[in-house]
Design an enzyme around this catalytic site. Structure first.
Site, PDB file in Angstrom:
ATOM      1  N   GLY A 137       0.787  -1.219   0.000  1.00 59.33           N
ATOM      2  CA  GLY A 137       0.000   0.000   0.000  1.00 59.33           C
ATOM      3  C   GLY A 137       0.824   1.276   0.000  1.00 59.33           C
ATOM      4  N   VAL A 216      10.812   3.921   5.726  1.00 57.13           N
ATOM      5  CA  VAL A 216       9.527   4.122   6.401  1.00 57.13           C
ATOM      6  C   VAL A 216       8.871   2.767   6.684  1.00 57.13           C
ATOM      7  CG1 VAL A 216       9.078   6.442   5.519  1.00 57.13           C
ATOM      8  CG2 VAL A 216       8.396   4.457   4.143  1.00 57.13           C
ATOM      9  N   ARG A 218      10.553  -0.770   8.576  1.00 58.32           N
ATOM     10  CA  ARG A 218      10.964  -1.191   9.908  1.00 58.32           C
ATOM     11  C   ARG A 218      12.481  -1.027  10.027  1.00 58.32           C
ATOM     12  NH1 ARG A 218       6.408  -0.681  10.866  1.00 58.32           N
ATOM     13  NH2 ARG A 218       4.937  -2.110  11.891  1.00 58.32           N
ATOM     14  N   GLU A 247      14.954   0.727  18.407  1.00 56.15           N
ATOM     15  CA  GLU A 247      13.915   1.747  18.442  1.00 56.15           C
ATOM     16  C   GLU A 247      13.204   1.701  19.797  1.00 56.15           C
ATOM     17  OE1 GLU A 247       9.750   2.507  16.158  1.00 56.15           O
ATOM     18  OE2 GLU A 247      11.496   2.304  14.831  1.00 56.15           O
ATOM     19  N   HIS A 266       9.278   7.626  14.289  1.00 56.23           N
ATOM     20  CA  HIS A 266       8.227   6.701  13.858  1.00 56.23           C
ATOM     21  C   HIS A 266       6.873   7.411  13.827  1.00 56.23           C
ATOM     22  CE1 HIS A 266       7.360   2.104  13.618  1.00 56.23           C
ATOM     23  NE2 HIS A 266       6.550   2.786  12.822  1.00 56.23           N
TER      24      HIS A 266
END
Length: 305
Positions: A137, A216, A218, A247, A266
């Protein structure tokens, strides 16, 4: 009518309750529900006991596209139907990827850190060779955003399916063949054992020394130590990261101090951006459950997304 539980209690719950009701569902307690909308992605640990205590539930809607925290429980419960937020947040994340690409290529990361007038720098996105890893997507939304810039777009993905607005679709095994001519590399794919560390020292060496990497997806897609080395030596132009490994990125990490590295925490899709989109997905899937139609965003447990 379908009976749906919305759990656990959190700030998202009220909006998701409204979404279920808008779709024609009845919000009930878990012990009589047929379906469960999981409202709190940060508390995956609470889901297994909820399912164990309520064997009447046969469909679970997860809140995010990334299902890594839930994957083990999915595999241990193959009798359940699982759907996730796959594709829900693609539009805002694609927009963020474009913003990061323009900031990087135009040198805004460097300009933002200086305290005086400096020398000109920057490159055009116009006419650039853009390689996107992943054909989901985010990529589908990013491609039309790139159209005004007349980019040559190559998509690298598992399934060799023609995509509108793309110059070429390559198999994952052919990634290395396109890297030497890539001006902008965008990571927008699911994190699986096969894609973990897909970009490391070898890939950075293949990229031109002015190429920018945008992640954008992981943080685990990129070998962080190799990225620090590439940025420090200038073997690539720079990196813009909305996700990192580890992260959150710890204070004092070398990436924070590099002027050719842009980091956002994020927030390609913020909770405020994402909740209306998730609610819309819940409404549509409840409608589809009632009508007997195929649900949107089914999870492929074997593939891990």
């Amino acid at each position: 009518m379908v009976r749906v539980a919305v759990e656990p209690e959190c700030w998202r719950r009220e909006s998701l309750v409204e979404a279920v009701e808008l779709g024609g569902g009845e919000v009930t307690s878990p012990n009589v529900a047929e379906a469960l909308v999981w409202a709190e992605p940060a508390r995956a640990d609470l889901l297994p006991p909820m399912l164990d205590d309520n064997p009447n539930i046969d469909w679970v809607q997860l809140p995010y596209a990334g299902i890594e925290p839930f994957l083990q429980m999915l595999r241990s419960r193959p009798n359940l139907t699982w759907t996730c937020g796959k594709g829900v947040y693609a539009s805002p994340v694609a927009e963020h990827a474009l913003a990061m690409a323009l900031a990087g290529l135009r040198g805004l990361t460097s300009y933002a850190q200086v305290g005086s007038w400096s020398e000109p720098q920057g490159r055009n996105l116009f006419g650039a060779n853009v390689t996107i890893l992943g054909g989901g997507g985010i990529t589908e939304h990013l491609i039309p955003l790139l159209k005004p810039f007349d980019c040559r777009i190559t998509v690298v993905r598992n399934q060799l399916i023609p995509m509108q607005g793309v110059s070429e679709v390559l198999a994952s095994r052919d990634l290395h063949s396109v890297l030497p001519s890539t001006d902008l590399l965008v990571l927008a794919l699911a994190l699986t054992p096969e894609t973990s560390g897909i970009i490391g020292r070898t890939e950075f060496a293949l990229l031109p020394d002015n190429a920018w990497v945008i992640n954008v997806a992981r943080g685990g897609h990129v070998v962080t130590e190799d990225l620090v080395e590439a940025l420090t030596k200038g073997s690539i132009g720079g990196a813009a990261l909305d996700v990192t490994d580890p992260e959150p990125l710890p204070d004092g990490h070398p990436l924070w101090s590099l002027e050719n590295c842009l980091i956002t925490p994020h927030i390609g899709n913020t909770p405020e951006m994402g909740l209306p989109l998730l609610a819309q997905r819940v409404t549509e899937n409840v409608e589809r459950r009632i009508s007997g139609s195929e649900l949107i965003g089914p999870v492929d447990v074997d593939l891990g997304y």
